[in-house]
Design a protein around this motif. Structure first.
Motif, PDB file in Angstrom:
ATOM      1  N   ASP A 104       0.778  -1.101   0.165  1.00  0.00           N
ATOM      2  CA  ASP A 104       0.070  -0.016  -0.142  1.00  0.00           C
ATOM      3  C   ASP A 104       0.686   1.229   0.149  1.00  0.00           C
ATOM      4  N   PHE A 105       1.421   0.859   0.592  1.00  0.00           N
ATOM      5  CA  PHE A 105       3.108   1.832   0.810  1.00  0.00           C
ATOM      6  C   PHE A 105       3.671   2.202  -0.434  1.00  0.00           C
ATOM      7  N   GLU A 106       3.901   1.248  -1.268  1.00  0.00           N
ATOM      8  CA  GLU A 106       4.516   0.891  -2.498  1.00  0.00           C
ATOM      9  C   GLU A 106       4.103   2.711  -3.764  1.00  0.00           C
ATOM     10  N   GLN A 107       3.081   2.563  -4.687  1.00  0.00           N
ATOM     11  CA  GLN A 107       2.625   3.301  -5.334  1.00  0.00           C
ATOM     12  C   GLN A 107       2.757   5.115  -4.617  1.00  0.00           C
ATOM     13  N   PRO A 108       2.406   4.943  -3.686  1.00  0.00           N
ATOM     14  CA  PRO A 108       2.715   6.479  -3.571  1.00  0.00           C
ATOM     15  C   PRO A 108       4.048   7.553  -2.892  1.00  0.00           C
ATOM     16  N   ILE A 109       4.912   6.361  -2.560  1.00  0.00           N
ATOM     17  CA  ILE A 109       6.371   6.662  -2.165  1.00  0.00           C
ATOM     18  C   ILE A 109       7.229   6.343  -3.503  1.00  0.00           C
ATOM     19  N   ARG A 110       6.016   5.999  -4.529  1.00  0.00           N
ATOM     20  CA  ARG A 110       7.674   5.879  -5.538  1.00  0.00           C
ATOM     21  C   ARG A 110       7.115   6.686  -6.886  1.00  0.00           C
ATOM     22  N   ALA A 111       5.612   7.772  -6.363  1.00  0.00           N
ATOM     23  CA  ALA A 111       5.146   8.975  -7.210  1.00  0.00           C
ATOM     24  C   ALA A 111       5.870  10.364  -6.473  1.00  0.00           C
ATOM     25  N   THR A 140       8.761  10.127  -4.948  1.00  0.00           N
ATOM     26  CA  THR A 140      10.382  10.152  -5.660  1.00  0.00           C
ATOM     27  C   THR A 140      10.074  10.832  -7.300  1.00  0.00           C
ATOM     28  N   THR A 141       9.598   9.907  -7.431  1.00  0.00           N
ATOM     29  CA  THR A 141       9.316  10.393  -8.978  1.00  0.00           C
ATOM     30  C   THR A 141       9.400  11.866  -9.518  1.00  0.00           C
ATOM     31  N   GLU A 142       8.718  12.474  -8.452  1.00  0.00           N
ATOM     32  CA  GLU A 142       8.670  13.920  -8.481  1.00  0.00           C
ATOM     33  C   GLU A 142       9.866  15.060  -8.104  1.00  0.00           C
ATOM     34  N   ILE A 143      10.623  14.196  -6.943  1.00  0.00           N
ATOM     35  CA  ILE A 143      11.331  14.814  -5.923  1.00  0.00           C
ATOM     36  C   ILE A 143      12.979  14.394  -7.147  1.00  0.00           C
ATOM     37  N   VAL A 144      12.486  13.326  -7.865  1.00  0.00           N
ATOM     38  CA  VAL A 144      14.231  12.970  -9.014  1.00  0.00           C
ATOM     39  C   VAL A 144      13.891  13.900  -9.934  1.00  0.00           C
ATOM     40  N   ASN A 145      12.695  14.536 -10.182  1.00  0.00           N
ATOM     41  CA  ASN A 145      12.884  15.230 -11.450  1.00  0.00           C
ATOM     42  C   ASN A 145      12.756  17.107 -10.987  1.00  0.00           C
ATOM     43  N   ASP A 146      12.361  17.225  -9.775  1.00  0.00           N
ATOM     44  CA  ASP A 146      11.942  18.361  -9.732  1.00  0.00           C
ATOM     45  C   ASP A 146      12.916  19.448  -8.813  1.00  0.00           C
ATOM     46  N   PRO A 147      13.633  20.307  -8.495  1.00  0.00           N
ATOM     47  CA  PRO A 147      14.389  20.950  -7.518  1.00  0.00           C
ATOM     48  C   PRO A 147      13.509  21.625  -6.237  1.00  0.00           C
ATOM     49  N   ARG A 154      18.900  11.222 -13.664  1.00  0.00           N
ATOM     50  CA  ARG A 154      17.243  11.752 -13.572  1.00  0.00           C
ATOM     51  C   ARG A 154      16.659  10.839 -14.232  1.00  0.00           C
ATOM     52  N   ALA A 155      16.755  10.420 -15.802  1.00  0.00           N
ATOM     53  CA  ALA A 155      15.717  10.307 -17.158  1.00  0.00           C
ATOM     54  C   ALA A 155      15.739   8.733 -16.122  1.00  0.00           C
ATOM     55  N   LEU A 156      16.520   7.705 -16.289  1.00  0.00           N
ATOM     56  CA  LEU A 156      17.332   6.798 -16.271  1.00  0.00           C
ATOM     57  C   LEU A 156      16.300   6.187 -14.739  1.00  0.00           C
ATOM     58  N   THR A 157      16.642   6.798 -13.013  1.00  0.00           N
ATOM     59  CA  THR A 157      16.472   6.572 -12.120  1.00  0.00           C
ATOM     60  C   THR A 157      14.668   6.230 -11.957  1.00  0.00           C
ATOM     61  N   THR A 158      14.137   8.246 -13.105  1.00  0.00           N
ATOM     62  CA  THR A 158      12.612   8.226 -13.145  1.00  0.00           C
ATOM     63  C   THR A 158      11.785   6.365 -13.332  1.00  0.00           C
ATOM     64  N   GLU A 159      13.039   5.799 -14.651  1.00  0.00           N
ATOM     65  CA  GLU A 159      12.311   4.668 -15.347  1.00  0.00           C
ATOM     66  C   GLU A 159      12.246   3.865 -14.235  1.00  0.00           C
ATOM     67  N   ILE A 160      13.653   3.529 -13.693  1.00  0.00           N
ATOM     68  CA  ILE A 160      13.623   2.527 -12.884  1.00  0.00           C
ATOM     69  C   ILE A 160      12.288   2.753 -11.902  1.00  0.00           C
ATOM     70  N   VAL A 161      12.549   3.631 -11.067  1.00  0.00           N
ATOM     71  CA  VAL A 161      11.409   4.239  -9.912  1.00  0.00           C
ATOM     72  C   VAL A 161      10.037   3.268  -9.375  1.00  0.00           C
ATOM     73  N   ASN A 162       9.781   3.399 -11.381  1.00  0.00           N
ATOM     74  CA  ASN A 162       8.017   3.069 -11.690  1.00  0.00           C
ATOM     75  C   ASN A 162       8.050   1.502 -12.411  1.00  0.00           C
ATOM     76  N   ASP A 163       9.102   0.772 -12.840  1.00  0.00           N
ATOM     77  CA  ASP A 163       8.810  -0.024 -13.575  1.00  0.00           C
ATOM     78  C   ASP A 163       9.888  -1.140 -13.070  1.00  0.00           C
ATOM     79  N   PRO A 164       9.080  -2.263 -12.545  1.00  0.00           N
ATOM     80  CA  PRO A 164       9.937  -2.691 -12.428  1.00  0.00           C
ATOM     81  C   PRO A 164      10.692  -4.561 -13.233  1.00  0.00           C
ATOM     82  N   SER A 165      10.131  -3.973 -14.732  1.00  0.00           N
ATOM     83  CA  SER A 165      11.271  -4.629 -15.753  1.00  0.00           C
ATOM     84  C   SER A 165      12.382  -4.255 -15.990  1.00  0.00           C
ATOM     85  N   LEU A 166      11.965  -2.590 -15.734  1.00  0.00           N
ATOM     86  CA  LEU A 166      13.126  -1.774 -16.424  1.00  0.00           C
ATOM     87  C   LEU A 166      14.063  -2.043 -16.067  1.00  0.00           C
TER      88      LEU A 166
END
Lengths: 174, 174
Positions: free
Chosen positions: A81-88, A90-97, B87-99
């Motif tokens: 249950d924690f998986e999807q929101p924390i990945r979401a 993290t995705t934003e944090i990676v790309n937006d300073p 950062r692009a690579l990390t974004t994909e890896i965060v969200n896609d288990p097969s990648l």
């Protein structure tokens, strides 16, 4: 719903408001996500204690206390249950300073301060080197767990939590 | 270009091919990114040595060798040209288990094996505990750096690289 499929439109539809209403308050999908985490963290803060509710256990035994906390953290990361929101998030944090800065200030900083309070108590008790860099101690303790979760590169178990605590204490003992 | 703005269409336009050509070979934007990193890593492999070109320095002094390697890694992470693609690579890896699995197998695994070869040499030389879990050693050494970069939570300096090496060696000394 996979994170890439979430949009301001889908958030608005779910909230039963127009998308302009969402845009009026949040500049991006990422801002909505960070604010959701913030609202959740405030909701779980004890209202009695006026915002300073985050504390770590302090039984006087640093190793036991950190193992308790890190085992709980490992269990949280392993929770689907924690998986999807924390990945979401993290995705934003990676790309937006700017969102990364907001996350650090509002979410990470208060928790890190609580952890450092526990570590300072251990320094006074002679269980942690007096000159240990507490930022570095927290990174060595938590970053391996975060990276293993992020890359799905190994099992997240209580035994792994214990190993991280033991390695960290060996690295920073007096 | 910010990663969210990159699309199969923009990749196709840049490559001067139709987007169906891209879709024929790669199922997603993320797959294009991982394959680009793989192609780059193969291009920098010495052709003379048939794919086993990745080795770490081994002067007999583990601390000096790891500091050299980690200072180079810190410099790479602090390099602005490296910033967007990783950062692009990390974004994909965060969200896609097969990648994530593809990344681990093709990119992370060969590099980790080279690092473990160096650590095993240090174990034989009595500079690292014989029973050290080498996965854990690598996580303690590299994950703090990766997390600090990802969250932009602190400076990436040669001194930081040295501190990580020293903490890791204290944690896993014989």
């Amino acid at each position: 719903m996979p994170y890439a499929k979430i949009s301001i439109e889908s958030i608005a539809a779910r909230a039963k408001v127009g998308k302009q209403t969402i845009y009026r308050w949040w500049p991006s999908k990422g801002a909505v996500i960070v604010d959701s985490f913030l609202a959740l963290s405030e909701a779980t803060t004890d209202p009695e204690s006026a915002g300073s509710a985050i504390t770590l256990p302090d039984t006087g035994d640093l190793e036991a206390d950190l193992k308790l906390v890190l085992r709980a953290t490992v269990a949280e990361f392993a929770d689907r249950d924690f998986e999807q929101p924390i990945r979401a998030l993290t995705t934003e944090i990676v790309n937006d300073p700017s969102l990364a800065a907001l996350y650090r200030e509002k979410l990470a900083h208060p928790v890190d301060e609580a952890k450092k309070t526990r570590l300072r108590s251990a320094q006074r008790a002679g269980q942690l080197a007096e000159d240990a860099d507490l930022e570095l101690v927290l990174e060595v303790l938590y970053a391996p767990l975060f990276q293993r979760w992020l890359y799905r590169s190994g099992p997240l178990t209580a035994q792994y939590a214990d190993s991280l605590v033991e390695a960290t204490l060996r690295a920073f003992r007096p």
